[in-house]
Design a protein around this motif. Structure first.
Motif, PDB file in Angstrom:
ATOM      1  N   SER A 171       0.847  -1.189   0.000  1.00 49.09           N
ATOM      2  CA  SER A 171       0.000   0.000   0.000  1.00 49.09           C
ATOM      3  C   SER A 171       0.880   1.235   0.000  1.00 49.09           C
ATOM      4  CB  SER A 171      -0.904   0.004   1.239  1.00 49.09           C
ATOM      5  OG  SER A 171      -1.566   1.239   1.390  1.00 49.09           O
ATOM      6  N   ARG A 172       0.500   2.229  -0.795  1.00 49.79           N
ATOM      7  CA  ARG A 172       1.275   3.470  -0.844  1.00 49.79           C
ATOM      8  C   ARG A 172       1.294   4.151   0.515  1.00 49.79           C
ATOM      9  NH1 ARG A 172      -1.607   7.140  -4.507  1.00 49.79           N
ATOM     10  NH2 ARG A 172      -3.402   5.982  -3.709  1.00 49.79           N
ATOM     11  N   SER A 173       0.208   4.035   1.274  1.00 52.21           N
ATOM     12  CA  SER A 173       0.119   4.704   2.574  1.00 52.21           C
ATOM     13  C   SER A 173       0.832   3.926   3.666  1.00 52.21           C
ATOM     14  CB  SER A 173      -1.349   4.885   2.961  1.00 52.21           C
ATOM     15  OG  SER A 173      -1.957   3.626   3.207  1.00 52.21           O
ATOM     16  N   CYS A 200      -5.200  -1.253  -6.898  1.00 55.87           N
ATOM     17  CA  CYS A 200      -4.827   0.101  -6.488  1.00 55.87           C
ATOM     18  C   CYS A 200      -5.519   1.132  -7.384  1.00 55.87           C
ATOM     19  CB  CYS A 200      -3.317   0.279  -6.567  1.00 55.87           C
ATOM     20  SG  CYS A 200      -2.612  -0.159  -8.179  1.00 55.87           S
ATOM     21  N   PRO A 201      -5.676   2.363  -6.907  1.00 56.37           N
ATOM     22  CA  PRO A 201      -6.237   3.409  -7.775  1.00 56.37           C
ATOM     23  C   PRO A 201      -5.221   3.831  -8.823  1.00 56.37           C
ATOM     24  CG  PRO A 201      -5.576   4.341  -5.677  1.00 56.37           C
ATOM     25  CD  PRO A 201      -5.406   2.855  -5.544  1.00 56.37           C
ATOM     26  N   LEU A 202      -5.706   4.425  -9.901  1.00 54.48           N
ATOM     27  CA  LEU A 202      -4.808   4.963 -10.919  1.00 54.48           C
ATOM     28  C   LEU A 202      -4.377   6.363 -10.519  1.00 54.48           C
ATOM     29  CD1 LEU A 202      -3.437   4.679 -13.683  1.00 54.48           C
ATOM     30  CD2 LEU A 202      -5.499   5.675 -14.699  1.00 54.48           C
ATOM     31  N   THR A 203      -3.097   6.534 -10.316  1.00 57.72           N
ATOM     32  CA  THR A 203      -2.502   7.820  -9.966  1.00 57.72           C
ATOM     33  C   THR A 203      -1.221   7.964 -10.790  1.00 57.72           C
ATOM     34  OG1 THR A 203      -1.069   6.953  -8.211  1.00 57.72           O
ATOM     35  CG2 THR A 203      -3.347   7.516  -7.589  1.00 57.72           C
ATOM     36  N   PRO A 204      -0.607   9.132 -10.774  1.00 62.94           N
ATOM     37  CA  PRO A 204       0.689   9.247 -11.460  1.00 62.94           C
ATOM     38  C   PRO A 204       1.708   8.235 -10.951  1.00 62.94           C
ATOM     39  CG  PRO A 204      -0.179  11.423 -10.990  1.00 62.94           C
ATOM     40  CD  PRO A 204      -1.105  10.452 -10.306  1.00 62.94           C
ATOM     41  N   GLU A 205       1.622   7.900  -9.654  1.00 64.24           N
ATOM     42  CA  GLU A 205       2.586   6.957  -9.082  1.00 64.24           C
ATOM     43  C   GLU A 205       2.315   5.513  -9.502  1.00 64.24           C
ATOM     44  OE1 GLU A 205       2.539  10.668  -7.134  1.00 64.24           O
ATOM     45  OE2 GLU A 205       0.871   9.230  -7.234  1.00 64.24           O
ATOM     46  N   GLY A 208       1.814   2.602 -14.960  1.00 66.47           N
ATOM     47  CA  GLY A 208       2.975   1.808 -15.359  1.00 66.47           C
ATOM     48  C   GLY A 208       3.642   1.067 -14.220  1.00 66.47           C
ATOM     49  N   LEU A 209       2.945   0.918 -13.100  1.00 63.93           N
ATOM     50  CA  LEU A 209       3.523   0.258 -11.919  1.00 63.93           C
ATOM     51  C   LEU A 209       4.020  -1.144 -12.251  1.00 63.93           C
ATOM     52  CD1 LEU A 209       3.854   0.580  -8.747  1.00 63.93           C
ATOM     53  CD2 LEU A 209       1.724  -0.740  -8.607  1.00 63.93           C
ATOM     54  N   MET A 210       3.212  -1.900 -13.016  1.00 60.48           N
ATOM     55  CA  MET A 210       3.653  -3.228 -13.435  1.00 60.48           C
ATOM     56  C   MET A 210       4.438  -3.073 -14.728  1.00 60.48           C
ATOM     57  SD  MET A 210       3.078  -5.448 -11.194  1.00 60.48           S
ATOM     58  CE  MET A 210       3.384  -6.947 -12.123  1.00 60.48           C
ATOM     59  N   SER A 211       5.692  -2.716 -14.559  1.00 55.93           N
ATOM     60  CA  SER A 211       6.610  -2.470 -15.668  1.00 55.93           C
ATOM     61  C   SER A 211       7.151  -3.785 -16.211  1.00 55.93           C
ATOM     62  CB  SER A 211       7.772  -1.611 -15.174  1.00 55.93           C
ATOM     63  OG  SER A 211       8.472  -2.315 -14.153  1.00 55.93           O
ATOM     64  N   ARG A 212       7.906  -3.683 -17.285  1.00 60.45           N
ATOM     65  CA  ARG A 212       8.536  -4.874 -17.857  1.00 60.45           C
ATOM     66  C   ARG A 212       9.424  -5.570 -16.821  1.00 60.45           C
ATOM     67  NH1 ARG A 212       9.641  -6.911 -22.938  1.00 60.45           N
ATOM     68  NH2 ARG A 212      11.464  -8.284 -23.030  1.00 60.45           N
ATOM     69  N   ARG A 213      10.181  -4.795 -16.083  1.00 57.05           N
ATOM     70  CA  ARG A 213      11.083  -5.395 -15.088  1.00 57.05           C
ATOM     71  C   ARG A 213      10.294  -6.182 -14.060  1.00 57.05           C
ATOM     72  NH1 ARG A 213      12.505  -3.986 -10.088  1.00 57.05           N
ATOM     73  NH2 ARG A 213      11.521  -1.931 -10.234  1.00 57.05           N
ATOM     74  N   ARG A 214       9.203  -5.613 -13.573  1.00 57.98           N
ATOM     75  CA  ARG A 214       8.426  -6.301 -12.550  1.00 57.98           C
ATOM     76  C   ARG A 214       7.674  -7.493 -13.117  1.00 57.98           C
ATOM     77  NH1 ARG A 214       6.994  -0.616  -9.861  1.00 57.98           N
ATOM     78  NH2 ARG A 214       8.612  -0.622  -8.237  1.00 57.98           N
ATOM     79  N   ILE A 215       7.106  -7.354 -14.300  1.00 56.13           N
ATOM     80  CA  ILE A 215       6.393  -8.488 -14.906  1.00 56.13           C
ATOM     81  C   ILE A 215       7.336  -9.647 -15.148  1.00 56.13           C
ATOM     82  CG2 ILE A 215       5.239  -9.258 -17.022  1.00 56.13           C
ATOM     83  CD1 ILE A 215       3.932  -6.450 -17.123  1.00 56.13           C
ATOM     84  N   PHE A 216       8.530  -9.353 -15.649  1.00 60.04           N
ATOM     85  CA  PHE A 216       9.487 -10.427 -15.947  1.00 60.04           C
ATOM     86  C   PHE A 216      10.168 -10.964 -14.697  1.00 60.04           C
ATOM     87  CE2 PHE A 216       8.640  -9.336 -20.219  1.00 60.04           C
ATOM     88  CZ  PHE A 216       9.111 -10.363 -21.022  1.00 60.04           C
ATOM     89  N   SER A 228      -7.758  -3.096 -11.298  1.00 58.14           N
ATOM     90  CA  SER A 228      -7.440  -1.699 -10.991  1.00 58.14           C
ATOM     91  C   SER A 228      -7.833  -0.821 -12.170  1.00 58.14           C
ATOM     92  CB  SER A 228      -5.942  -1.589 -10.671  1.00 58.14           C
ATOM     93  OG  SER A 228      -5.538  -0.252 -10.542  1.00 58.14           O
ATOM     94  N   ARG A 229      -6.863  -0.409 -12.951  1.00 54.74           N
ATOM     95  CA  ARG A 229      -7.067   0.322 -14.190  1.00 54.74           C
ATOM     96  C   ARG A 229      -6.035  -0.164 -15.190  1.00 54.74           C
ATOM     97  NH1 ARG A 229     -11.277   1.202 -12.269  1.00 54.74           N
ATOM     98  NH2 ARG A 229     -12.400   3.186 -12.020  1.00 54.74           N
ATOM     99  N   GLY A 230      -6.355  -0.086 -16.476  1.00 52.53           N
ATOM    100  CA  GLY A 230      -5.483  -0.637 -17.501  1.00 52.53           C
ATOM    101  C   GLY A 230      -4.099  -0.024 -17.506  1.00 52.53           C
ATOM    102  N   ALA A 231      -4.013   1.279 -17.240  1.00 48.77           N
ATOM    103  CA  ALA A 231      -2.734   1.978 -17.330  1.00 48.77           C
ATOM    104  C   ALA A 231      -1.750   1.589 -16.239  1.00 48.77           C
ATOM    105  CB  ALA A 231      -2.969   3.488 -17.301  1.00 48.77           C
ATOM    106  N   VAL A 232      -2.180   0.806 -15.268  1.00 48.84           N
ATOM    107  CA  VAL A 232      -1.260   0.328 -14.233  1.00 48.84           C
ATOM    108  C   VAL A 232      -0.286  -0.695 -14.804  1.00 48.84           C
ATOM    109  CG1 VAL A 232      -1.122  -0.896 -12.008  1.00 48.84           C
ATOM    110  CG2 VAL A 232      -2.882   0.842 -12.382  1.00 48.84           C
ATOM    111  N   VAL A 233      -0.668  -1.329 -15.914  1.00 46.78           N
ATOM    112  CA  VAL A 233       0.128  -2.409 -16.501  1.00 46.78           C
ATOM    113  C   VAL A 233       0.767  -1.962 -17.814  1.00 46.78           C
ATOM    114  CG1 VAL A 233       0.021  -4.733 -17.501  1.00 46.78           C
ATOM    115  CG2 VAL A 233      -1.318  -4.183 -15.453  1.00 46.78           C
ATOM    116  N   ASP A 234       2.025  -2.328 -18.013  1.00 47.19           N
ATOM    117  CA  ASP A 234       2.702  -2.156 -19.301  1.00 47.19           C
ATOM    118  C   ASP A 234       2.214  -3.275 -20.223  1.00 47.19           C
ATOM    119  OD1 ASP A 234       4.465  -2.332 -21.481  1.00 47.19           O
ATOM    120  OD2 ASP A 234       6.174  -1.646 -20.311  1.00 47.19           O
TER     121      ASP A 234
END
Length: 324
Positions: A171-173, A200-205, A208-216, A228-234
């Motif tokens: 959690s961010r908090s 998680c909610p979609l925020t600037p932070e 792209g939270l689930m980046s290539r590095r994290r997915i791999f 969550s929201r689509g933009a959280v995932v690469d």
């Protein structure tokens, strides 16, 4: 009578409440021009589709934009605040529906439901049954949940108490963790989890939270579930991981572009479950969200403030526009 505009039809109970409070209208279309035109004489907007910021520009009588649900990404909050418009939502009321969906799609992926159902229908009994040898049980696994809001906590409770899973949380908090959830950093969570759930909610932070590095870095037999929201995932990284067999599967309810294009690569994978942003939609949740939004609308029209006011910084401007 005050005009209440809803972007979509609402549950009958919510409709009845709003019709007693004012003149309820349903948007005839969701394009910018139509919404700008049809909200000009509205006092309250019930939001189930993205609002263009243009509706808050110029002369209007909008008192409040009320989200039918929790996520505020459908409302241009800064534009509303600048215009002296209250923004409210109905948090948590569909959390159980979303959480049940998470466990439903997880089990469907582990038990290879899509392939079994398809091959049983197309190839017969044994063709479907053959997939069972590669099916996996949920018991004994670790689920990692990104986002410990109402949805995350419901997923954690069902996973732990209902299925006996070990639960990791992020959690961010840094708060909101039940005592059976072990807080960890996001990088540790994706490495250690058999099931990674994005709630998680979609925020600037989180974009792209689930980046290539994290997915791999996820386990090859792991599953990714996004409510969550689509933009959280690469997307490109996830598609590459699926094509290379780096993940056991994914269940995706949200996408950067909605509706999802008919030729999207996600639709070509047997081990991907795609749903049209419906994880939180059930008969029960639609009633709860509709009634909650209607209750907030009635409060605003009576001169009170929403219980779930999300832009308190607007109050000075709002009071100037609508003196008590």
């Amino acid at each position: 009578m005050a005009v209440i505009l809803s972007t979509h039809a609402l549950h009958p109970r919510a409709t009845a409440m709003l019709e007693r409070a004012g003149e309820l209208r349903i948007a005839s279309a969701l394009d910018t021009d139509t919404l700008v035109r049809e909200t000009r004489d509205a006092a309250v907007i019930i939001v189930r589709a993205p609002l263009p910021s243009e509706i808050f520009v110029g002369t209007h009588g909008i008192r409040a934009a009320i989200r039918h649900g929790a996520g505020l990404d459908m409302i241009p909050v800064e534009a509303a605040t600048e215009a002296g418009v209250l923004v409210a939502n109905v948090p948590g009321v569909n959390a159980r529906s979303v959480a049940e969906h998470v466990l439903f799609v997880t089990l469907a992926l582990l038990r290879r439901f899509r392939a079994i159902d398809r091959d049983l229908r197309d190839g017969g009994w044994l063709a479907g049954r053959d997939h069972a040898n590669a099916a996996r049980e949920l018991a004994g696994r670790t689920i990692g949940i990104v986002g410990m809001g109402a949805v995350g906590r419901q997923v954690a409770a069902i996973a732990h108490h209902g299925f006996g899973l070990a639960v990791l949380g992020n959690s961010r908090s840094g708060a909101g963790f039940p005592d059976f959830v072990r807080p960890v950093g996001i990088d540790e969570l994706v490495v250690q989890s058999d099931i990674v759930v994005l709630a998680c909610p979609l925020t600037p932070e989180t974009t792209g939270l689930m980046s290539r590095r994290r997915i791999f870095s996820m386990r090859r037999d792991a599953i990714l579930v996004n409510v969550s929201r689509g933009a959280v995932v690469d997307d490109e990284a996830l598609i590459a991981a699926l094509r290379e067999g780096r993940l056991a599967g994914a269940a995706l309810d949200v996408f950067k572009t909605q509706p999802l294009p008919a030729d999207h690569p996600y639709l070509g994978f047997d081990n991907v479950i795609v749903t049209p942003h419906l994880a939180g939609i059930t008969e029960e949740s639609m009633m709860a969200m509709g009634v909650g939004a209607a209750e907030e609308a009635v409060r605003v029209l009576s001169g009170a403030l929403p219980v779930n006011l999300r832009n308190p910084e607007v109050l000075e401007r709002y009071r100037t526009r609508f003196p008590v």
